[in-house]
Design a protein around this motif. Structure first.
Motif, PDB file in Angstrom:
ATOM      1  N   GLY A  30      -0.962 -23.151   7.916  1.00  0.00           N
ATOM      2  CA  GLY A  30      -0.068 -23.601   6.863  1.00  0.00           C
ATOM      3  C   GLY A  30       0.856 -22.480   6.424  1.00  0.00           C
ATOM      4  O   GLY A  30       0.975 -21.448   7.099  1.00  0.00           O
ATOM      5  N   VAL A  31       1.478 -22.680   5.286  1.00  0.00           N
ATOM      6  CA  VAL A  31       2.433 -21.727   4.730  1.00  0.00           C
ATOM      7  C   VAL A  31       1.703 -20.803   3.765  1.00  0.00           C
ATOM      8  O   VAL A  31       0.855 -21.248   2.984  1.00  0.00           O
ATOM      9  CB  VAL A  31       3.572 -22.484   4.014  1.00  0.00           C
ATOM     10  N   TYR A  32       2.040 -19.526   3.802  1.00  0.00           N
ATOM     11  CA  TYR A  32       1.388 -18.548   2.932  1.00  0.00           C
ATOM     12  C   TYR A  32       2.006 -18.546   1.538  1.00  0.00           C
ATOM     13  O   TYR A  32       3.226 -18.584   1.379  1.00  0.00           O
ATOM     14  CB  TYR A  32       1.517 -17.136   3.515  1.00  0.00           C
ATOM     15  N   GLN A  33       1.145 -18.457   0.514  1.00  0.00           N
ATOM     16  CA  GLN A  33       1.596 -18.182  -0.841  1.00  0.00           C
ATOM     17  C   GLN A  33       1.969 -16.707  -0.938  1.00  0.00           C
ATOM     18  O   GLN A  33       1.415 -15.869  -0.223  1.00  0.00           O
ATOM     19  CB  GLN A  33       0.491 -18.520  -1.841  1.00  0.00           C
ATOM     20  N   MET A  34       2.914 -16.399  -1.825  1.00  0.00           N
ATOM     21  CA  MET A  34       3.468 -15.053  -1.895  1.00  0.00           C
ATOM     22  C   MET A  34       3.522 -14.529  -3.337  1.00  0.00           C
ATOM     23  O   MET A  34       3.751 -15.297  -4.276  1.00  0.00           O
ATOM     24  CB  MET A  34       4.897 -15.038  -1.343  1.00  0.00           C
TER      25      MET A  34
ATOM     26  N   ASN B 224       3.789  -3.827   0.230  1.00  0.00           N
ATOM     27  CA  ASN B 224       3.085  -4.680   1.187  1.00  0.00           C
ATOM     28  C   ASN B 224       3.909  -5.915   1.543  1.00  0.00           C
ATOM     29  O   ASN B 224       5.055  -6.069   1.124  1.00  0.00           O
ATOM     30  CB  ASN B 224       1.703  -5.084   0.636  1.00  0.00           C
ATOM     31  N   ALA B 225       3.304  -6.814   2.335  1.00  0.00           N
ATOM     32  CA  ALA B 225       4.010  -8.014   2.803  1.00  0.00           C
ATOM     33  C   ALA B 225       3.845  -9.203   1.867  1.00  0.00           C
ATOM     34  O   ALA B 225       4.291 -10.302   2.178  1.00  0.00           O
ATOM     35  CB  ALA B 225       3.537  -8.384   4.212  1.00  0.00           C
ATOM     36  N   MET B 226       3.165  -9.006   0.722  1.00  0.00           N
ATOM     37  CA  MET B 226       3.164  -9.961  -0.399  1.00  0.00           C
ATOM     38  C   MET B 226       2.388 -11.250  -0.157  1.00  0.00           C
ATOM     39  O   MET B 226       2.516 -12.206  -0.924  1.00  0.00           O
ATOM     40  CB  MET B 226       4.609 -10.294  -0.824  1.00  0.00           C
ATOM     41  N   VAL B 227       1.571 -11.319   0.888  1.00  0.00           N
ATOM     42  CA  VAL B 227       0.780 -12.527   1.156  1.00  0.00           C
ATOM     43  C   VAL B 227      -0.398 -12.574   0.178  1.00  0.00           C
ATOM     44  O   VAL B 227      -1.130 -11.592   0.026  1.00  0.00           O
ATOM     45  CB  VAL B 227       0.279 -12.531   2.617  1.00  0.00           C
ATOM     46  N   TRP B 228      -0.575 -13.720  -0.462  1.00  0.00           N
ATOM     47  CA  TRP B 228      -1.629 -13.888  -1.467  1.00  0.00           C
ATOM     48  C   TRP B 228      -2.779 -14.688  -0.859  1.00  0.00           C
ATOM     49  O   TRP B 228      -2.711 -15.890  -0.705  1.00  0.00           O
ATOM     50  CB  TRP B 228      -1.087 -14.604  -2.701  1.00  0.00           C
TER      51      TRP B 228
ATOM     52  N   SER C  45       8.905 -12.594   2.519  1.00  0.00           N
ATOM     53  CA  SER C  45       8.209 -11.792   3.512  1.00  0.00           C
ATOM     54  C   SER C  45       8.576 -12.318   4.892  1.00  0.00           C
ATOM     55  O   SER C  45       9.051 -13.458   5.044  1.00  0.00           O
ATOM     56  CB  SER C  45       6.697 -11.901   3.312  1.00  0.00           C
ATOM     57  N   ILE C  46       8.354 -11.524   5.926  1.00  0.00           N
ATOM     58  CA  ILE C  46       8.602 -12.008   7.278  1.00  0.00           C
ATOM     59  C   ILE C  46       7.505 -12.967   7.744  1.00  0.00           C
ATOM     60  O   ILE C  46       7.707 -13.760   8.664  1.00  0.00           O
ATOM     61  CB  ILE C  46       8.746 -10.823   8.263  1.00  0.00           C
ATOM     62  N   ASN C  47       6.338 -12.925   7.085  1.00  0.00           N
ATOM     63  CA  ASN C  47       5.215 -13.789   7.464  1.00  0.00           C
ATOM     64  C   ASN C  47       5.269 -15.093   6.668  1.00  0.00           C
ATOM     65  O   ASN C  47       4.595 -15.241   5.655  1.00  0.00           O
ATOM     66  CB  ASN C  47       3.883 -13.080   7.202  1.00  0.00           C
ATOM     67  N   HIS C  48       6.072 -16.042   7.134  1.00  0.00           N
ATOM     68  CA  HIS C  48       6.209 -17.287   6.381  1.00  0.00           C
ATOM     69  C   HIS C  48       4.946 -18.137   6.425  1.00  0.00           C
ATOM     70  O   HIS C  48       4.635 -18.848   5.480  1.00  0.00           O
ATOM     71  CB  HIS C  48       7.375 -18.113   6.945  1.00  0.00           C
ATOM     72  N   ALA C  49       4.259 -18.102   7.556  1.00  0.00           N
ATOM     73  CA  ALA C  49       3.124 -19.007   7.752  1.00  0.00           C
ATOM     74  C   ALA C  49       2.039 -18.291   8.533  1.00  0.00           C
ATOM     75  O   ALA C  49       2.206 -17.162   9.004  1.00  0.00           O
ATOM     76  CB  ALA C  49       3.576 -20.269   8.483  1.00  0.00           C
TER      77      ALA C  49
ATOM     78  N   ASN D  99      -4.760  -7.579  -1.117  1.00  0.00           N
ATOM     79  CA  ASN D  99      -4.144  -7.338  -2.422  1.00  0.00           C
ATOM     80  C   ASN D  99      -4.792  -8.193  -3.510  1.00  0.00           C
ATOM     81  O   ASN D  99      -5.071  -7.704  -4.610  1.00  0.00           O
ATOM     82  CB  ASN D  99      -2.644  -7.598  -2.369  1.00  0.00           C
ATOM     83  N   ALA D 100      -5.034  -9.467  -3.203  1.00  0.00           N
ATOM     84  CA  ALA D 100      -5.654 -10.347  -4.203  1.00  0.00           C
ATOM     85  C   ALA D 100      -7.037  -9.843  -4.619  1.00  0.00           C
ATOM     86  O   ALA D 100      -7.314  -9.723  -5.821  1.00  0.00           O
ATOM     87  CB  ALA D 100      -5.721 -11.782  -3.683  1.00  0.00           C
ATOM     88  N   PRO D 101      -7.941  -9.540  -3.694  1.00  0.00           N
ATOM     89  CA  PRO D 101      -9.242  -9.026  -4.145  1.00  0.00           C
ATOM     90  C   PRO D 101      -9.168  -7.667  -4.822  1.00  0.00           C
ATOM     91  O   PRO D 101     -10.029  -7.347  -5.652  1.00  0.00           O
ATOM     92  CB  PRO D 101     -10.080  -8.989  -2.863  1.00  0.00           C
ATOM     93  N   SER D 102      -8.157  -6.858  -4.512  1.00  0.00           N
ATOM     94  CA  SER D 102      -8.000  -5.589  -5.235  1.00  0.00           C
ATOM     95  C   SER D 102      -7.633  -5.845  -6.687  1.00  0.00           C
ATOM     96  O   SER D 102      -8.146  -5.179  -7.607  1.00  0.00           O
ATOM     97  CB  SER D 102      -6.919  -4.729  -4.565  1.00  0.00           C
ATOM     98  N   ILE D 103      -6.733  -6.797  -6.904  1.00  0.00           N
ATOM     99  CA  ILE D 103      -6.395  -7.198  -8.274  1.00  0.00           C
ATOM    100  C   ILE D 103      -7.617  -7.779  -8.972  1.00  0.00           C
ATOM    101  O   ILE D 103      -7.881  -7.503 -10.154  1.00  0.00           O
ATOM    102  CB  ILE D 103      -5.210  -8.173  -8.251  1.00  0.00           C
ATOM    103  N   LEU D 104      -8.393  -8.578  -8.243  1.00  0.00           N
ATOM    104  CA  LEU D 104      -9.626  -9.141  -8.803  1.00  0.00           C
ATOM    105  C   LEU D 104     -10.584  -8.043  -9.249  1.00  0.00           C
ATOM    106  O   LEU D 104     -11.189  -8.132 -10.327  1.00  0.00           O
ATOM    107  CB  LEU D 104     -10.307 -10.021  -7.751  1.00  0.00           C
ATOM    108  N   VAL D 105     -10.737  -6.998  -8.434  1.00  0.00           N
ATOM    109  CA  VAL D 105     -11.632  -5.893  -8.798  1.00  0.00           C
ATOM    110  C   VAL D 105     -11.158  -5.246 -10.092  1.00  0.00           C
ATOM    111  O   VAL D 105     -11.976  -4.894 -10.955  1.00  0.00           O
ATOM    112  CB  VAL D 105     -11.715  -4.867  -7.645  1.00  0.00           C
ATOM    113  N   GLY D 106      -9.841  -5.092 -10.254  1.00  0.00           N
ATOM    114  CA  GLY D 106      -9.330  -4.560 -11.507  1.00  0.00           C
ATOM    115  C   GLY D 106      -9.640  -5.461 -12.688  1.00  0.00           C
ATOM    116  O   GLY D 106      -9.994  -4.989 -13.782  1.00  0.00           O
TER     117      GLY D 106
END
Length: 540
Positions: free
Chosen positions: A185-189, A93-97, A338-342, A521-528
């Motif tokens: 703003g800037v995305y966390q990764m 994925n594009a790693m955006v958190w 990632s290509i999506n900086h912000a 991705n973050a909520p999928s990890i949360l579900v785990g």
């Protein structure tokens, strides 16, 4: 391996499956098997952050799903990449958190109870995270998953985009996972030390060091095995040979929003009439399996710029060599991100109580396609820039059904994108907002021309026709085995137990009661994470 017995058999080493493996094995009391259809994540383009463009059509790590022709997308078939590798889609994925809006979890609580509400989610996220920005009431430190603050080595046009978006009235937001989501703003990764920090790296690899954890790769589970109505193991195919393993406690399906309902149906759990047409014996008539498919739809607007963008350095051979050396020698440069900086979140109407659109800024463009590759490493031969968006909570619903009882035939995916008036109306308002950003002073003076959709596309009808023709998934399918207290509308209960059978749970994005407003991705990890708590609560 054939005939072996474990306490827990986890089907799928994706975002949730990796977390389950770590948490269920931590005490040392439980024997855990993880079965993954793909192979190792130790591949160069998996580990290099910008390498995910090379994985977009790579069957070695990607299921390469495709939807049915979609009237809402001008009759196009959409390409749906999903990870077939340790780490699942967190490895491609594009790693955006992004956690999502706090009210998204209020929605979950109303459907599935307090264990899935915002306060429980915030506590879990703080335990999961090791956030580079430091800990506070919202962010966590010391957890297993490092989150990059992404403050260094940004493209100069990021600041230009942020100031232009602020000029439209959007506030600056230093942390989309903090007290409020709206703004730019800037995305966390999920990047650590210039390498992708997938769920496999953060959770599964540490768990694999334990003697009570076994990981079986290149093994596709073909059905869940039952004794009466109790799941007792799974059958799988590996290198052309069939095998079986037993689960003394539970089988946990973590195959994702496509793979999990597909396996349930192959195993006899799903809409009974539909399964019978494929000759599948019914274990439990579960009409909601595969239904309620929800996904974010998005597209880019693109401009030719009068100043250099990443196109100018990533397109020529000498630029590729330069950024490659920089990455290998210093762990920096565009390949380390990632290509999506912000980006950001905004409302298409002030009457809304929360943002309903997400922004993505890319100092980069890819209008000229390259066959077989999402051309992140081979952009357009001119200075191009794109601003993308996606809807946060679409009201359109699709479904997943069987094409065949053959487990190696992909299921039928009907996305039904833009099939409601609400989704069309809010996307129309949203694309107009992209032009508002581009018309603001900081960025306007640097634009040579609008390339997509182009200045000739002005009327509402033309704008709608354009986004139907050019939109597609932003890779967040969910809700196809949704969780809830109401048996009439859910597949699993709030403890993730599959209704109508015993010893079987589902734990991944398919159980989302509703789609989160943001990257999944973050909520999928949360579900785990929370799912493991629910499982261990009833552990023998």
């Amino acid at each position: 391996m054939d005939g072996a017995t474990f306490d827990y058999v986890i089907v799928g080493a994706g975002s949730a499956g990796c977390v389950l493996a770590e948490r269920l094995s931590a005490s040392g009391r439980h024997r855990v098997l993880v079965i993954e259809a793909g192979g190792s994540d130790r591949r160069f383009y998996v580990q290099m952050p910008l390498g995910y463009g090379k994985l977009f059509y790579d069957p070695a790590v990607n299921w390469l799903y495709a939807t049915e022709p979609d009237p809402g997308l001008a009759g196009n078939r959409d390409h749906w990449p999903r990870g077939k590798v340790l780490g699942g889609s967190s490895s491609i994925n594009a790693m955006v958190w992004i956690r999502g809006h706090a009210s998204d979890y209020d929605d979950w609580e109303s459907e599935a109870g307090g264990a899935w509400g915002w306060e429980a989610a915030r506590t879990a996220y703080r335990a999961i995270e090791d956030n580079e920005a430091g800990g506070d009431d919202w962010r966590g430190t010391g957890g297993p998953l490092f989150i990059s603050a992404n403050r260094r080595d940004l493209h100069p046009l990021v600041e230009t985009f942020l100031r232009s978006a602020e000029a439209t009235g959007l506030p600056c937001n230093e942390d989309f996972n903090g007290a409020r989501q709206e703004g730019v703003g800037v995305y966390q990764m999920t990047i650590r030390n210039a390498r992708r920090n997938s769920a496999a790296r953060a959770f599964l690899r540490p768990a694999m060091k334990r003697p009570n954890v076994t990981v079986l790769t290149h093994a596709q589970v073909t059905r869940v095995l039952f004794k009466g109505r109790r799941a007792v193991g799974v059958e799988y195919q590996r290198h052309g040979r069939s095998g079986r393993v037993r689960a003394e406690s539970e089988v946990i399906i973590a195959g994702g929003a496509i793979g999990s309902p597909h396996l349930l149906m192959l195993s006899g759990i799903g809409p009974a009439a539909h399964l019978r047409t494929h000759g599948i014996d019914i274990v439990a008539d579960a009409p909601n399996v595969g239904r309620n498919l929800n996904d974010h739809q998005g597209l880019n607007y693109t401009w030719r710029m009068t100043v250099p963008t990443y196109n100018d350095i990533l397109r020529p051979w000498w630029g590729k060599a330069l950024v490659g050396m920089k990455y290998l020698l210093t762990g920096s440069g565009p390949l380390a991100k990632s290509i999506n900086h912000a980006g950001g979140f905004f409302r298409t109407s002030p009457d809304l109580t929360r943002p309903n659109m997400q922004l993505y800024f890319q100092a980069f463009s890819t209008l000229v396609p390259r066959v077989g590759e999402r051309p992140l490493l081979t952009p357009d031969p001119f200075s191009g820039l794109s601003i993308g968006l996606s809807n946060c909570r679409p009201t359109s619903r699709g479904e997943i059904t069987l094409k065949s009882a053959d487990p190696f035939v992909h299921p039928r995916i009907v996305a039904n994108a833009f099939s409601t008036e609400n989704d069309v109306a809010e996307m129309l308002a949203a694309v107009k907002f992209l032009r508002r950003i581009a018309a603001e002073g900081p960025i306007r003076s640097l634009i040579a021309e609008e390339l997509r959709p182009g200045p000739s596309v002005q009327t509402d009808d033309d704008l709608i026709a354009d986004f139907r023709a050019r939109s597609g998934t932003v890779y967040h399918p969910s809700c196809t085995a949704r969780m809830g207290r109401d048996a009439a509308t859910s597949v699993v209960d709030p403890d993730l137990r599959v209704r109508g059978v015993e010893g079987l749970r589902v734990c991944d994005a398919s159980v989302f009661p509703t789609l989160i407003g943001g990257n999944t991705n973050a909520p999928s990890i949360l579900v785990g994470w929370i799912g493991a708590e629910r499982i261990l609560k009833n552990a023998r």
